[in-house]
Structure formats: C-alpha cells, structure tokens
Design a protein around this motif. Structure first.
Motif, short mmCIF file in Angstrom:
data_model
loop_
_atom_site.label_atom_id
_atom_site.label_comp_id
_atom_site.label_asym_id
_atom_site.label_seq_id
_atom_site.Cartn_x
_atom_site.Cartn_y
_atom_site.Cartn_z
N UNK A 92 49.83 -30.37 23.40
CA UNK A 92 49.55 -29.60 24.61
C UNK A 92 49.36 -30.50 25.82
N UNK A 93 48.85 -31.70 25.62
CA UNK A 93 48.72 -32.63 26.72
C UNK A 93 50.10 -33.03 27.27
N UNK A 94 51.10 -32.94 26.41
CA UNK A 94 52.44 -33.36 26.82
C UNK A 94 53.31 -32.19 27.28
N UNK A 95 53.12 -31.01 26.72
CA UNK A 95 53.99 -29.88 27.04
C UNK A 95 53.26 -28.70 27.65
N UNK A 96 51.93 -28.77 27.69
CA UNK A 96 51.14 -27.68 28.22
C UNK A 96 50.59 -26.78 27.12
N UNK A 97 49.55 -26.02 27.41
CA UNK A 97 48.99 -25.08 26.43
C UNK A 97 50.04 -24.07 25.98
N UNK A 98 49.82 -23.53 24.80
CA UNK A 98 50.76 -22.54 24.29
C UNK A 98 50.63 -22.39 22.79
N UNK A 99 51.66 -21.78 22.21
CA UNK A 99 51.65 -21.48 20.78
C UNK A 99 52.57 -22.43 20.03
N UNK A 100 52.08 -22.91 18.89
CA UNK A 100 52.86 -23.78 18.01
C UNK A 100 52.81 -23.21 16.59
N UNK A 101 53.75 -23.62 15.77
CA UNK A 101 53.72 -23.33 14.34
C UNK A 101 53.88 -24.64 13.59
N UNK A 102 52.92 -24.94 12.73
CA UNK A 102 52.99 -26.12 11.89
C UNK A 102 53.38 -25.68 10.48
N UNK A 103 54.52 -26.14 10.02
CA UNK A 103 54.98 -25.81 8.67
C UNK A 103 54.41 -26.87 7.73
N UNK A 104 53.42 -26.49 6.94
CA UNK A 104 52.70 -27.41 6.07
C UNK A 104 53.09 -27.16 4.62
N UNK A 105 52.59 -27.98 3.73
CA UNK A 105 52.86 -27.81 2.30
C UNK A 105 52.33 -26.49 1.76
N UNK A 106 51.30 -25.93 2.41
CA UNK A 106 50.72 -24.67 1.92
C UNK A 106 51.26 -23.46 2.65
N UNK A 107 52.13 -23.68 3.63
CA UNK A 107 52.72 -22.57 4.37
C UNK A 107 52.61 -22.76 5.86
N UNK A 108 53.19 -21.84 6.64
CA UNK A 108 53.13 -21.94 8.09
C UNK A 108 51.71 -21.70 8.61
N UNK A 109 51.30 -22.52 9.55
CA UNK A 109 49.98 -22.40 10.17
C UNK A 109 50.16 -22.25 11.68
N UNK A 110 49.97 -21.05 12.23
CA UNK A 110 50.05 -20.88 13.68
C UNK A 110 48.87 -21.57 14.37
#
Length: 290
Positions: free
Chosen positions: A92-110
């Motif tokens: 967020x410091x680089x692209x600004x606040x907002x929504x991300x999705x992290x695809x982890x070993x246990x599943x997607x984490x919004x």
C-alpha cells in the motif's frame, strides 16, 4: 539473486518500529527456489518472512493478487498473519490503499488496507476456521513443558486446538502473573508441537469481556516467542466464538509483546453469518534496514 539487503523489513501490529512483530518482505521472489527463500528467512532472522510471486493463472489482477509463501528461519509455514499485514502495508505504501488477495498454501486470503488518520491499517480475512478438542495427555505434556501446573489454567477458558490458517493450542492462564512468567523447555515443547502439527501455542489471559493478553511460544520456527501473531489471533477469535465466550458479532482486542518489550495491538472482528475471522493492525517500515 536476492540477498538480505534486498529484503524489506516492516513491523506489524504497531506504528512503532520497536513494537509489534517484525517481518521480512520480498515483493518479487520470482527468482528464488524453496531453499533460497529458507536461506533468506534464516539470515533475516525474524519469526517469518513473506515472499511474493505472481498469482496462479487467471486468479485476480496483476498488482492486486499475489502468491505468498511464508518462511521461518527453520521451515516454511502455511500461513502467517503478521507477515501478511506487513506485506500489505508495504504494498500500500507503493500503490496506495486498497484491496489485495494473497494466495497462500491454505487458500486465498483477502486483505484490505485503509488509511486511518494518515496511518495505514491492514485487515486480513482468514480462511474458514475450526476448533477441536485437545487431548488431555497432550495438554498435560504442554503444561509440563511450560512448567505450568493444572491450577495455573483458567477453567472458564478450556484448552482447545484452533485453526484459522495454522494450528494453535490455546491455553488460558488464570492470572496475568502466570502469563508474564514464561520460561519453558524449548526442546520438549517443540517435540509436542511437531507431533500435533502446531504453529504456536497461544497463551492467553482474559482482562475483560473483550480484552485479552496473549503470548505465543514458537520453538518450531526456531524462535522462543513470537511478538505478535496474526494467525493465532484469528484462531483465537474462532476459539472464543466456538466456546461462547463472546457474542457471535464481536470485536476483541489482543495485547501481545508487552512482556518482550515489543508491545503490539491486534484487533479481532467476528461477524454474524460469516465463519471467517478478521484480524486488523497497523504496520511500519523498520528504518535503516533493507
């Protein structure tokens, strides 16, 4: 080849770089294999470091979705909450606040990052949690490793194993003094945790209806104690709801790291109709590093 000089260093669950839980962040780990990621994490020496690569094909939009892997100095872990918060703040410091999705070993984490009074604050949404009984023999072994007596436990908060991306044994102390005095048999607790596939042991003391103090021994990661543990906070939220300790719609405040001199605050939000748990906290760049 990435070196530790290329690793960003952020703390999570505090606006003070001297508080919360530090994490290494590699925003482009596309050139690293598993051994290299583990080596970087070991050299950085934090309880976890996060490594980002492109999301699986067709999953999300570039720049908003990422594959994320987490490594402690000793091994890969399936999910890490504080490194998720640290990474989201770094993005967020680089692209600004907002929504991300992290695809982890246990599943997607919004993860959502907002700017609150000029401070970036990240909220992760866990995978669906579950809570299970802890075998009496395993609880006795954990108490022996911690050098706790059975009377040191709070009978109103019974032991359970809770999962919200990683497994944690929840043990509640009857007093704040018991929680503050943490000296344990590292090898003995590590052996039990490996047998039960635990990431940390979540030690908790209830201050009030919605305020808790927590500590997380982390010998399986090569770390005596984790200063602020987002994955355990999510699991604890599921635990508190499952046992009816709090209403189905609640906001809990968890204080962690105080006894280590790295205070942090984790906000756990439970909602009606959604079994997932949300964990929120601020983050800050650790200066003069990376």
């Amino acid at each position: 080849m990435i070196t530790t000089a290329d690793v960003l260093r952020y703390t999570a669950f505090s606006t003070d770089p001297e508080g919360g839980n530090p994490a290494g962040v590699v925003l482009d780990a596309s050139g690293l294999d598993d051994a290299a990621m583990l080596a970087v994490a070991a050299e950085v020496g934090y309880s976890e470091s996060a490594f980002l690569t492109a999301p699986p094909e067709g999953f999300g939009v570039s720049g908003q979705a990422f594959t994320v892997r987490y490594f402690s100095p000793k091994a890969e872990v399936p999910f890490c909450g504080h490194a998720t918060v640290a990474t989201a703040v770094a993005l967020a410091e680089r692209t600004g606040p907002g929504d991300f999705v992290f695809v982890t070993r246990v599943g997607p984490v919004p993860v959502t990052v907002e700017s609150v009074d000029g401070v970036l604050r990240a909220t992760l949404t866990s995978v669906e949690p579950h809570v299970e009984e802890a075998a009496a023999d395993d609880v006795r072994e954990a108490l022996a490793a911690l050098d706790w007596a059975a009377e040191d436990l709070d009978p109103a908060l019974p032991p359970r194993i809770a999962f919200a991306g990683a497994r944690h044994l929840v043990l509640a102390a009857a007093t704040r003094a018991r929680l503050a005095d943490l000296q344990y048999d590292f090898a003995r607790l590590e052996a039990l945790m490996r047998r039960l596939d635990l990431t940390t042991v979540q030690l908790a003391w209830r201050e009030s209806a919605s305020v808790f103090h927590v500590r997380d021994p982390f010998p399986v990661g090569g770390v005596v104690e984790d200063p602020a543990t987002g994955a355990a906070a999510a699991a604890f939220g599921a635990y508190a709801r499952e046992l009816g300790l709090v209403p189905g719609e609640s906001e809990l405040t968890l204080h962690q790291g105080v006894d280590m001199g790295r205070p942090g605050v984790l906000t756990v939000t439970l909602g009606e109709g959604d079994p997932r748990v949300r964990v929120s906290g601020s983050g800050a760049r650790i200066p003069d590093a990376g």
